[in-house]
Design an enzyme around this catalytic site. Structure first.
Site, PDB file in Angstrom:
ATOM      1  N   ALA A 101       0.866  -1.190   0.000  1.00  0.00           N
ATOM      2  CA  ALA A 101       0.000   0.000   0.000  1.00  0.00           C
ATOM      3  C   ALA A 101       0.896   1.231   0.000  1.00  0.00           C
ATOM      4  CB  ALA A 101      -0.906  -0.016   1.227  1.00  0.00           C
ATOM      5  N   ALA A 152     -12.812  10.547  -1.599  1.00  0.00           N
ATOM      6  CA  ALA A 152     -14.130  10.406  -2.211  1.00  0.00           C
ATOM      7  C   ALA A 152     -14.919  11.721  -2.171  1.00  0.00           C
ATOM      8  CB  ALA A 152     -14.906   9.308  -1.483  1.00  0.00           C
ATOM      9  N   HIS A 182     -22.733  19.153  26.645  1.00  0.00           N
ATOM     10  CA  HIS A 182     -21.870  18.519  27.632  1.00  0.00           C
ATOM     11  C   HIS A 182     -22.510  17.223  28.102  1.00  0.00           C
ATOM     12  CE1 HIS A 182     -18.995  18.172  30.889  1.00  0.00           C
ATOM     13  NE2 HIS A 182     -20.006  17.932  31.710  1.00  0.00           N
TER      14      HIS A 182
HETATM   15  P1  FAD Z   1     -13.179   5.745  -8.482  1.00  0.00           P
HETATM   16  O1  FAD Z   1     -13.942   5.574  -7.247  1.00  0.00           O
HETATM   17  O2  FAD Z   1     -11.812   5.260  -8.600  1.00  0.00           O
HETATM   18  O3  FAD Z   1     -14.085   5.257  -9.657  1.00  0.00           O
HETATM   19  C1  FAD Z   1     -13.661   5.229 -10.971  1.00  0.00           C
HETATM   20  C2  FAD Z   1     -14.562   4.297 -11.748  1.00  0.00           C
HETATM   21  O4  FAD Z   1     -14.292   4.449 -13.144  1.00  0.00           O
HETATM   22  C3  FAD Z   1     -14.318   2.827 -11.432  1.00  0.00           C
HETATM   23  O5  FAD Z   1     -15.544   2.178 -11.171  1.00  0.00           O
HETATM   24  C4  FAD Z   1     -13.669   2.290 -12.718  1.00  0.00           C
HETATM   25  O6  FAD Z   1     -13.973   0.940 -12.962  1.00  0.00           O
HETATM   26  C5  FAD Z   1     -14.329   3.191 -13.757  1.00  0.00           C
HETATM   27  N1  FAD Z   1     -13.604   3.268 -15.029  1.00  0.00           N
HETATM   28  C6  FAD Z   1     -12.258   3.305 -15.232  1.00  0.00           C
HETATM   29  N2  FAD Z   1     -11.978   3.377 -16.561  1.00  0.00           N
HETATM   30  C7  FAD Z   1     -13.179   3.372 -17.196  1.00  0.00           C
HETATM   31  C8  FAD Z   1     -13.572   3.424 -18.555  1.00  0.00           C
HETATM   32  N3  FAD Z   1     -12.678   3.482 -19.546  1.00  0.00           N
HETATM   33  N4  FAD Z   1     -14.898   3.388 -18.842  1.00  0.00           N
HETATM   34  C9  FAD Z   1     -15.823   3.342 -17.869  1.00  0.00           C
HETATM   35  N5  FAD Z   1     -15.509   3.286 -16.555  1.00  0.00           N
HETATM   36  C10 FAD Z   1     -14.206   3.310 -16.237  1.00  0.00           C
HETATM   37  N6  FAD Z   1     -11.484   7.976   0.358  1.00  0.00           N
HETATM   38  C11 FAD Z   1     -12.173   8.617   1.317  1.00  0.00           C
HETATM   39  O7  FAD Z   1     -12.550   9.782   1.136  1.00  0.00           O
HETATM   40  N7  FAD Z   1     -12.450   8.011   2.508  1.00  0.00           N
HETATM   41  C12 FAD Z   1     -12.071   6.743   2.771  1.00  0.00           C
HETATM   42  O8  FAD Z   1     -12.345   6.221   3.851  1.00  0.00           O
HETATM   43  C13 FAD Z   1     -11.347   6.048   1.775  1.00  0.00           C
HETATM   44  N8  FAD Z   1     -10.940   4.781   1.981  1.00  0.00           N
HETATM   45  C14 FAD Z   1     -10.288   4.110   0.986  1.00  0.00           C
HETATM   46  C15 FAD Z   1      -9.875   2.800   1.218  1.00  0.00           C
HETATM   47  C16 FAD Z   1      -9.212   2.091   0.240  1.00  0.00           C
HETATM   48  C17 FAD Z   1      -8.788   0.661   0.507  1.00  0.00           C
HETATM   49  C18 FAD Z   1      -8.966   2.701  -1.032  1.00  0.00           C
HETATM   50  C19 FAD Z   1      -8.287   1.936  -2.124  1.00  0.00           C
HETATM   51  C20 FAD Z   1      -9.352   4.004  -1.269  1.00  0.00           C
HETATM   52  C21 FAD Z   1     -10.011   4.729  -0.268  1.00  0.00           C
HETATM   53  N9  FAD Z   1     -10.406   6.057  -0.445  1.00  0.00           N
HETATM   54  C22 FAD Z   1     -11.074   6.715   0.551  1.00  0.00           C
HETATM   55  C23 FAD Z   1     -10.156   6.762  -1.697  1.00  0.00           C
HETATM   56  C24 FAD Z   1     -11.420   6.758  -2.564  1.00  0.00           C
HETATM   57  O9  FAD Z   1     -11.802   5.438  -2.827  1.00  0.00           O
HETATM   58  C25 FAD Z   1     -11.184   7.528  -3.850  1.00  0.00           C
HETATM   59  O10 FAD Z   1     -10.694   8.810  -3.569  1.00  0.00           O
HETATM   60  C26 FAD Z   1     -12.469   7.635  -4.641  1.00  0.00           C
HETATM   61  O11 FAD Z   1     -13.020   6.381  -4.930  1.00  0.00           O
HETATM   62  C27 FAD Z   1     -12.234   8.410  -5.942  1.00  0.00           C
HETATM   63  O12 FAD Z   1     -13.429   8.517  -6.627  1.00  0.00           O
HETATM   64  P2  FAD Z   1     -13.483   8.708  -8.202  1.00  0.00           P
HETATM   65  O13 FAD Z   1     -14.940   8.952  -8.513  1.00  0.00           O
HETATM   66  O14 FAD Z   1     -12.490   9.697  -8.620  1.00  0.00           O
HETATM   67  O15 FAD Z   1     -13.035   7.336  -8.858  1.00  0.00           O
HETATM   68  P1  NAD Z   2      -0.472   6.887   0.967  1.00  0.00           P
HETATM   69  O1  NAD Z   2       0.101   7.883   0.064  1.00  0.00           O
HETATM   70  O2  NAD Z   2      -1.475   7.319   1.970  1.00  0.00           O
HETATM   71  O3  NAD Z   2       0.672   6.132   1.765  1.00  0.00           O
HETATM   72  C1  NAD Z   2       1.689   5.465   1.118  1.00  0.00           C
HETATM   73  C2  NAD Z   2       2.846   5.358   2.083  1.00  0.00           C
HETATM   74  O4  NAD Z   2       3.777   4.457   1.551  1.00  0.00           O
HETATM   75  C3  NAD Z   2       3.566   6.675   2.315  1.00  0.00           C
HETATM   76  O5  NAD Z   2       3.720   6.863   3.692  1.00  0.00           O
HETATM   77  C4  NAD Z   2       4.889   6.494   1.592  1.00  0.00           C
HETATM   78  O6  NAD Z   2       5.946   7.208   2.193  1.00  0.00           O
HETATM   79  C5  NAD Z   2       5.075   5.005   1.728  1.00  0.00           C
HETATM   80  N1  NAD Z   2       5.914   4.382   0.709  1.00  0.00           N
HETATM   81  C6  NAD Z   2       5.993   4.669  -0.622  1.00  0.00           C
HETATM   82  N2  NAD Z   2       6.830   3.827  -1.239  1.00  0.00           N
HETATM   83  C7  NAD Z   2       7.304   2.980  -0.297  1.00  0.00           C
HETATM   84  C8  NAD Z   2       8.184   1.871  -0.315  1.00  0.00           C
HETATM   85  N3  NAD Z   2       8.759   1.451  -1.458  1.00  0.00           N
HETATM   86  N4  NAD Z   2       8.439   1.238   0.846  1.00  0.00           N
HETATM   87  C9  NAD Z   2       7.858   1.645   2.008  1.00  0.00           C
HETATM   88  N5  NAD Z   2       7.007   2.674   2.083  1.00  0.00           N
HETATM   89  C10 NAD Z   2       6.710   3.331   0.942  1.00  0.00           C
HETATM   90  O7  NAD Z   2      -1.071   5.752   0.003  1.00  0.00           O
HETATM   91  P2  NAD Z   2      -2.053   4.546   0.293  1.00  0.00           P
HETATM   92  O8  NAD Z   2      -2.056   4.177   1.729  1.00  0.00           O
HETATM   93  O9  NAD Z   2      -1.709   3.511  -0.718  1.00  0.00           O
HETATM   94  O10 NAD Z   2      -3.449   5.164  -0.094  1.00  0.00           O
HETATM   95  C11 NAD Z   2      -3.647   5.753  -1.366  1.00  0.00           C
HETATM   96  C12 NAD Z   2      -4.600   6.893  -1.272  1.00  0.00           C
HETATM   97  O11 NAD Z   2      -5.932   6.418  -1.112  1.00  0.00           O
HETATM   98  C13 NAD Z   2      -4.371   7.807  -0.069  1.00  0.00           C
HETATM   99  O12 NAD Z   2      -3.360   8.750  -0.308  1.00  0.00           O
HETATM  100  C14 NAD Z   2      -5.712   8.458   0.074  1.00  0.00           C
HETATM  101  O13 NAD Z   2      -5.805   9.519  -0.822  1.00  0.00           O
HETATM  102  C15 NAD Z   2      -6.669   7.349  -0.334  1.00  0.00           C
HETATM  103  N6  NAD Z   2      -7.211   6.671   0.880  1.00  0.00           N
HETATM  104  C16 NAD Z   2      -7.933   7.419   1.752  1.00  0.00           C
HETATM  105  C17 NAD Z   2      -8.432   6.842   2.897  1.00  0.00           C
HETATM  106  C18 NAD Z   2      -9.232   7.688   3.834  1.00  0.00           C
HETATM  107  O14 NAD Z   2      -9.665   8.761   3.437  1.00  0.00           O
HETATM  108  N7  NAD Z   2      -9.434   7.260   5.062  1.00  0.00           N
HETATM  109  C19 NAD Z   2      -8.189   5.506   3.168  1.00  0.00           C
HETATM  110  C20 NAD Z   2      -7.439   4.767   2.254  1.00  0.00           C
HETATM  111  C21 NAD Z   2      -6.957   5.362   1.105  1.00  0.00           C
END
Ligand code: FAD
Ligand code: NAD
Length: 471
Positions: A269, A320, A444
């Site tokens: 990650a 998101a 509170h």
């Molecule tokens: P996405 O949600 O990435 O959606 C893009 C969509 O486009 C996908 O369904 C994909 O299949 C589709 N697509 C791609 N290419 C094409 C194409 N050519 N034609 C048609 N469709 C296509 N963010 C938060 O704010 N809070 C969180 O708690 C949080 N937790 C996360 C946990 C994890 C494990 C991960 C991986 C991410 C998390 N994020 C979180 C980040 C969040 O998921 C993203 O910031 C968010 O989904 C971005 O939304 P988006 O609409 O830009 O694109």
């Molecule tokens: P991140 O950018 O949050 O963290 C990646 C971490 O990996 C950093 O601390 C970086 O220094 C470290 N890193 C990079 N290369 C490395 C290496 N070779 N070895 C060891 N450490 C290394 O990225 P993520 O955790 O993959 O999440 C991606 C993005 O998805 C986030 O930046 C965030 O925007 C979104 N996300 C959001 C939430 C939330 O809102 N709660 C939850 C999950 C993901």
């Protein structure tokens, strides 16, 4: 042939928010996504499933902690199939809901993958087979992001997982290495640690969550030191080898580290990269920057007048709620409204235990920019509510402009910080000052009082903290 005013490519929280608003504004709208219903990464394999699992992880931690209050439940039994089913059912319920909203809004939903023919035409390869041509006045690209996996961390072995694979809960490994101490590493690492894995986190920089203020991270780091096996900072993985008994990992950097260790599973990650690989995009005026993000202006316009882009594919923070807001701005602009994406605060929440949340200016940013700000901190040890919860490991801080007393930033670490930060966002966006927070009566005993009392700290008059203002 489908002919619409707006077509949205990608059905994540950015794309479906945009499509729904476009339909609400009376525009003929189509939405293209490969899944059966809208949801994107966030709902299918991101925010939502991870938070369902983190809820369970917190329950396990709370139940263990309850022993200190004289309540014993014994060792929990974990039925992984049931837990997985709960998480899947959460996702199904939400995506079922977005599917219904598509129908009630009469958005034309095309399940498939889009590629661009020209600035007013695209082609959808339908999941059910065949193709559909879509003619559009405006398109919004919302194709999100995908995990970034550097070559050194690529290994074709099911025991090496990205976040999607880890969310599938294949098993509870005895040992798990999490590469990357960012959002995903810490959230999913916490889930596995709560389920019983011995979790090691390896982070290449000198601290966890590099973007967050250190005083907030320190509180989390103290707790993680108890719940996880090890946190290796300033350390990189240089090699991974699949062996019968596990994944042999070679580390570089760090201090007093066993250079080679074997783990049952590895979660990679280390960040996400934009998914701008929509075929045919290069035939339009859409441009990418050097990191692969689509270049847009404040109104979410790309270099091609008929094409807009939003969400993860246009830049950080990849969150998101940022994607959804950008989507709504793009649609307003298409509808001819005066709109721009220019927030003062985009909240960030790391859903660990304790949670870390911030909005607006951070102390780190202020220091880097050389800005003078006053920081007013309220420690949760002085909060009645935190004491009743037996969770005094928290801190609420305000970054205040000393000249105007306006609140420029808010940072919180503690249980439920993710809910509390919304008040900070409102304060920043409304131009509230420290007096506004101090004079707003907070209920509170609640943790929200920590925001009010941080306002009081600024004036050296916090009821529960004796810290007179220096003159
Ligand atoms: P996405 O949600 O990435 O959606 C893009 C969509 O486009 C996908 O369904 C994909 O299949 C589709 N697509 C791609 N290419 C094409 C194409 N050519 N034609 C048609 N469709 C296509 N963010 C938060 O704010 N809070 C969180 O708690 C949080 N937790 C996360 C946990 C994890 C494990 C991960 C991986 C991410 C998390 N994020 C979180 C980040 C969040 O998921 C993203 O910031 C968010 O989904 C971005 O939304 P988006 O609409 O830009 O694109
Ligand atoms: P991140 O950018 O949050 O963290 C990646 C971490 O990996 C950093 O601390 C970086 O220094 C470290 N890193 C990079 N290369 C490395 C290496 N070779 N070895 C060891 N450490 C290394 O990225 P993520 O955790 O993959 O999440 C991606 C993005 O998805 C986030 O930046 C965030 O925007 C979104 N996300 C959001 C939430 C939330 O809102 N709660 C939850 C999950 C993901």
């Amino acid at each position: 042939m489908v002919s619409v005013q707006v077509v949205v490519i990608g059905g994540g929280p950015g794309g479906y928010a945009a499509a729904f608003l476009a339909a609400d504004l009376g525009l003929k709208t189509a939405l293209v996504d490969p899944e059966q219903n809208p949801g994107g990464v966030c709902v299918y394999r991101g925010c939502i499933p991870s938070k369902a699992l983190l809820h369970v992880a917190n329950l396990l931690a709370e139940a263990r902690h309850a022993e200190a209050w004289g309540i014993g439940y014994g060792e929990p039994t974990i039925d992984l199939n049931k837990l997985r089913a709960f998480k899947d059912q959460v996702v199904a319920r939400l995506t079922g809901g977005t599917g219904l909203l598509v129908k009630s809004r009469k958005v034309q939903y095309l399940q498939g993958l889009a590629d661009v023919t020209d600035a007013h035409t695209l082609r959808v390869k339908l999941k059910a087979g065949g193709e559909e041509t879509v003619q559009f006045e405006h398109a919004i690209i919302a194709t999100g992001s995908v995990p970034a996996v550097p070559a050194s961390l690529k290994l074709e072995d099911p025991r090496v997982m990205d976040s999607t694979a880890a969310l599938d809960l294949p098993d509870i490994p005895k040992s798990l290495l999490v590469v990357g101490g960012g959002y995903i590493g810490l959230e999913l690492g916490s889930v596995y640690a709560a389920l019983g894995s011995a979790v090691t986190v390896v982070e290449m920089t000198g601290g966890l969550l590099p973007g967050a203020d250190r005083d907030l991270v320190d509180v989390l780091a103290k707790r993680i030191a108890k719940t996880m096996k090890a946190v290796l900072l300033n350390t990189r993985v240089v090699q991974m080898k699949a062996e019968a008994g596990g994944i042999r990992v070679t580390f570089e950097g760090g201090e007093n580290i066993e250079r080679e260790q074997v783990f049952d599973r590895v979660l990679v990650a280390v960040g996400r990269r934009p998914n701008a690989s929509v075929p045919g995009l290069d035939r339009t005026g859409v441009r990418l920057d050097e990191r692969g993000f689509i270049v847009v202006d404040e109104q979410m316009r790309t270099g091609e007048p008929s094409i807009f882009a939003i969400g993860d594919v246009v830049g950080e923070p990849m969150l998101a709620h940022k994607a959804s807001h950008e989507g709504r701005v793009a649609v307003e602009v298409i509808a001819g409204h005066k709109a721009a994406f220019a927030p003062l605060a985009i909240p960030a929440v790391v859903f660990t235990d304790p949670e870390i949340a911030w909005a607006g200016l951070t102390e780190t940013q202020a220091q880097k920019a050389g800005w003078t700000v006053t920081v007013a901190k309220f420690p949760w040890a002085a909060s009645g509510r935190a004491i009743t919860l037996d969770r005094v490991d928290g801190l609420t801080k305000l970054l205040i402009d000393p000249a105007t007393e306006r609140i420029l930033g808010v940072g919180i670490v503690g249980s439920g910080a993710g809910e509390l930060i919304a008040e900070g966002v409102l304060a920043i966006e409304m131009g509230a000052n420290a007096t506004d927070l101090k004079l707003s009566i907070h209920p509170h005993p609640t943790l929200t009082e920590t925001l009010m009392e941080a306002g009081e700290v600024f004036f050296g008059q916090a009821t529960h903290v004796y810290k007179p203002k220096r003159t």
